[in-house]
Design an enzyme around this catalytic site. Structure first.
Site, PDB file in Angstrom:
ATOM      1  N   GLY A  62       0.885  -1.402   0.004  1.00  9.76           N
ATOM      2  CA  GLY A  62       0.134  -0.006   0.000  1.00  9.76           C
ATOM      3  C   GLY A  62       0.828   1.237   0.119  1.00  9.76           C
ATOM      4  CG  HIS A 126     -15.614  14.495 -16.932  1.00 12.36           C
ATOM      5  ND1 HIS A 126     -15.126  15.653 -17.565  1.00 12.36           N
ATOM      6  CD2 HIS A 126     -16.668  15.124 -16.122  1.00 12.36           C
ATOM      7  CE1 HIS A 126     -15.504  16.654 -17.160  1.00 12.36           C
ATOM      8  NE2 HIS A 126     -16.606  16.541 -16.190  1.00 12.36           N
ATOM      9  CG  HIS A 135      -3.697   4.481  -1.945  1.00 13.81           C
ATOM     10  ND1 HIS A 135      -3.371   3.903  -0.721  1.00 13.81           N
ATOM     11  CD2 HIS A 135      -4.970   4.362  -2.171  1.00 13.81           C
ATOM     12  CE1 HIS A 135      -4.357   3.168  -0.401  1.00 13.81           C
ATOM     13  NE2 HIS A 135      -5.440   3.419  -1.302  1.00 13.81           N
ATOM     14  CB  ILE A 156     -10.541   7.189   4.051  1.00 13.43           C
ATOM     15  CG1 ILE A 156     -11.859   6.545   3.574  1.00 13.43           C
ATOM     16  CG2 ILE A 156     -10.283   7.819   5.381  1.00 13.43           C
ATOM     17  CD1 ILE A 156     -11.743   4.984   4.703  1.00 13.43           C
TER      18      ILE A 156
END
Length: 204
Positions: A62, A126, A135, A156
């Protein structure tokens, strides 16, 4: 194919590959294995990086900096993994080593660089351009025409309005709302986002 890195992130990558039925995973390698197996796949201690030459591989780690360092050391045939429950527009460009997780939405004309993670439920609208080793964390949302520089972590639940340019190796905190461009190496948190410090990145 093989995976390099045998911790929690690896479990999600294994699940994606198993559900897509695209590649059989022969083994997982780790410099310091904590498990003998992940699900039914054996975990081996890394002995030599030459083993991976001309083999299909995903770096299942990660940490963005570590993925970059390993990708420079291992001359493998890097592949990508896309969860079958991700929604990916027909003209999206996804480069080698990148993983797209369940529930992610990638809309028209999105570009995703090498060795990126687009995590669970992330939305990339888009014409966004996501550079290498980025990430995008679970439930983060990028509106149209956003550019994200190399190695950046979008936390997050973060939100980025349209047309924003985020620099390289930036850390965007969980739940942060980005309404202005963000310079390289910034750590930014809050609503609206405010820079609290700058990262020091060994890769640079």
């Amino acid at each position: 194919m093989y995976l390099f890195g045998g911790n929690g992130h690896c479990k999600v990558v294994v699940d994606i590959i198993k559900k897509s039925n695209e590649y059989p995973i022969e083994g997982i390698f780790d410099d310091n294995p904590k498990f003998n197996a992940i699900f039914d796949i054996p975990v081996f201690k890394t002995k030599t990086l030459d083993f991976f030459i001309d083999k299909q591989l995903i770096i299942s780690i990660g940490n963005n900096e570590i993925r970059k360092k390993i990708s420079k050391k291992i001359p493998a045939l890097y592949v990508k993994a896309i969860h079958p429950n991700a929604i990916v527009s027909y003209d999206v460009k996804i480069n080698e080593g990148t993983v797209i997780m369940a529930g992610a939405i990638l809309n028209a004309s999105v570009y995703i660089g090498k060795h990126c993670i687009v995590n669970t439920g992330a939305v990339i609208d888009h014409d966004c351009s996501i550079n290498d080793f980025v990430h995008i964390s679970p439930n983060a949302s990028l509106a149209g025409n956003v550019v994200v520089g190399e190695g950046t972590q979008i936390g997050i639940g973060a939100s980025v309005i349209q047309g924003i340019k985020i620099g390289k190796w930036v850390t965007v905190g969980a739940g942060t709302v980005i309404i202005d461009d963000v310079p390289d190496f910034a750590v930014i948190v809050g609503n609206p986002g405010k820079i609290i410090k700058y990262n020091s990145i060994e890769n640079e």
